[in-house]
Design a protein around this motif. Structure first.
Motif, PDB file in Angstrom:
ATOM      1  N   GLY A  73     -55.809  20.055  50.904  1.00 27.95           N
ATOM      2  CA  GLY A  73     -54.658  19.727  49.749  1.00 27.95           C
ATOM      3  C   GLY A  73     -54.355  18.245  50.198  1.00 27.95           C
ATOM      4  O   GLY A  73     -53.136  17.909  50.014  1.00 27.95           O
TER       5      GLY A  73
ATOM      6  N   LYS B  12     -52.713  16.256  47.033  1.00 27.74           N
ATOM      7  CA  LYS B  12     -51.150  16.627  46.420  1.00 27.74           C
ATOM      8  C   LYS B  12     -50.396  15.864  47.567  1.00 27.74           C
ATOM      9  O   LYS B  12     -49.534  15.220  47.131  1.00 27.74           O
ATOM     10  CB  LYS B  12     -51.136  17.972  46.663  1.00 27.74           C
ATOM     11  CG  LYS B  12     -51.723  18.805  45.365  1.00 27.74           C
ATOM     12  CD  LYS B  12     -51.352  20.270  45.291  1.00 27.74           C
ATOM     13  CE  LYS B  12     -51.880  20.854  44.059  1.00 27.74           C
ATOM     14  NZ  LYS B  12     -51.401  22.592  44.173  1.00 27.74           N
ATOM     15  N   VAL B  13     -50.678  15.938  48.760  1.00 30.79           N
ATOM     16  CA  VAL B  13     -50.024  15.340  49.851  1.00 30.79           C
ATOM     17  C   VAL B  13     -50.076  13.703  49.633  1.00 30.79           C
ATOM     18  O   VAL B  13     -49.069  13.079  49.716  1.00 30.79           O
ATOM     19  CB  VAL B  13     -50.532  15.570  51.226  1.00 30.79           C
ATOM     20  CG1 VAL B  13     -49.799  14.784  52.289  1.00 30.79           C
ATOM     21  CG2 VAL B  13     -50.369  17.083  51.520  1.00 30.79           C
TER      22      VAL B  13
ATOM     23  N   ALA C 193     -46.941  20.760  50.432  1.00 31.46           N
ATOM     24  CA  ALA C 193     -47.616  19.515  50.214  1.00 31.46           C
ATOM     25  C   ALA C 193     -46.010  18.554  50.719  1.00 31.46           C
ATOM     26  O   ALA C 193     -46.356  17.567  51.188  1.00 31.46           O
ATOM     27  CB  ALA C 193     -47.675  18.961  48.965  1.00 31.46           C
TER      28      ALA C 193
END
Length: 323
Positions: free
Chosen positions: A25, A28-29, A303
């Motif tokens: 992820g 998104k982070v 996130a």
């Protein structure tokens, strides 16, 4: 605040890296981090440079790329070769552009080698010897790569510890340099000129327990097929793919299905397996780099929650470095 920071001669400009295995992820982070840190994102992915490899490489959504400036995504045709030397030139240009805007470069991706060449510089060996290289490849074809690797262990144990015993290209490269110069490639590589001393660099890696990571990988692969992976690979296969572009995970697995070598379910399972293996290699690479700080995440973390942890860690790193 940015202007005051930049005008202080005793404070170096910052460059941040958010790395980790595939499916953790990061993208998104990174969007959240970029907003909080007044940063622009630089892709640290060896395949996202290629146009048309959208589903294959799980590029950030166009909507996100419109919100935050992204660099080194969709920059060349998949017909072109691309290597670390070209990436570093492009990355250094991106760093310059971002800093001139009084923003922070935020590198995001999972290609450890690309992170390394940006931070440490690139090894430029000008004494390439095609005769030695050809001799080594002939030897490998007759006796196998194992014998060459054992020789590398003897002449350059430091380099051999970083090279997989079956990575023939890198084994040959290291032995070629040794035979041409009489010096181990590991020693010569330490003469590289990188970012150290010029900028404050901080690297954070997202880490997830293997069972959860592997579930994420399986979900991502299923999503890729639903999103049109087969059609994308079919379209890409109509043209001539460069050697580097053809190595993107998903292309060979789907091409095997398109050629009738196996069914669609087997193509999915192959891609899941190969992506798991790739994630293991990514983690192995990052764990060797002691500069990296790790953040444990779970499948249930949002996130925003992960971004908060990253920002806190970056602040602690910068506080210790007084950056």
């Amino acid at each position: 605040m940015e202007k005051n920071r930049s005008s202080r001669k005793d404070v170096k400009e910052k460059i941040f890296f958010l790395v980790g295995p595939t499916a953790t992820g990061k993208s998104k982070v990174a969007i959240i981090l970029a907003k909080k840190l007044k940063a622009e994102i630089v892709s640290c992915d060896s395949m996202q440079v290629y146009k048309g490899l959208d589903i294959v490489t799980s590029k950030p959504a166009l909507a996100d790329r419109r919100k935050i400036s992204h660099h080194l995504i969709d920059v060349i045709s998949p017909k072109e070769q691309y290597d670390v030397s070209r990436y570093r030139r492009n990355a250094m240009n991106a760093i310059g552009k971002i800093l001139r805007k009084h923003k922070t470069p935020l590198f995001v991706g999972g290609t450890g080698l690309y992170m390394s060449v940006v931070i440490d510089g690139i090894f430029k060996h000008k004494s390439g010897n095609s005769r030695i290289r050809a001799k080594l490849y002939r030897e490998a074809s007759h006796k196998g790569s194992t014998q060459l690797f054992e020789r590398l262990v003897r002449v350059d144990p430091e380099a051999s510890a970083r090279i997989h015993p079956h990575d023939l290209r890198r084994i040959v490269r290291a032995l070629e340099v040794f035979e041409a110069t009489g010096q181990p490639i590991s020693k010569l590589q330490k003469q590289r000129e990188g970012l150290a001393g010029k900028y404050e660099v901080a690297c954070v890696c997202l880490d997830m327990e293997k069972p959860a990571l592997y579930r994420r990988i399986e979900q991502r692969v299923d999503h890729m097929f639903k999103a049109g992976l087969v059609e994308e690979v079919k379209k890409l296969s109509r043209g001539a793919l460069s050697k580097t572009a053809s190595l993107a995970l998903g292309i060979r697995e789907v091409q095997g299905y398109l050629k009738g070598l196996y069914g669609l379910d087997e193509a999915k399972q192959l891609l899941k397996r190969n992506t798991r293996l790739y994630a293991k290699r990514q983690l192995t690479w990052f764990r060797k780099d002691k500069r990296i700080k790790w953040i444990k995440i779970t499948a249930g973390d949002s996130a925003y929650g992960i971004a908060g942890k990253v920002i806190k860690l970056l602040r602690n790193i910068c506080k210790k470095k007084r950056c």
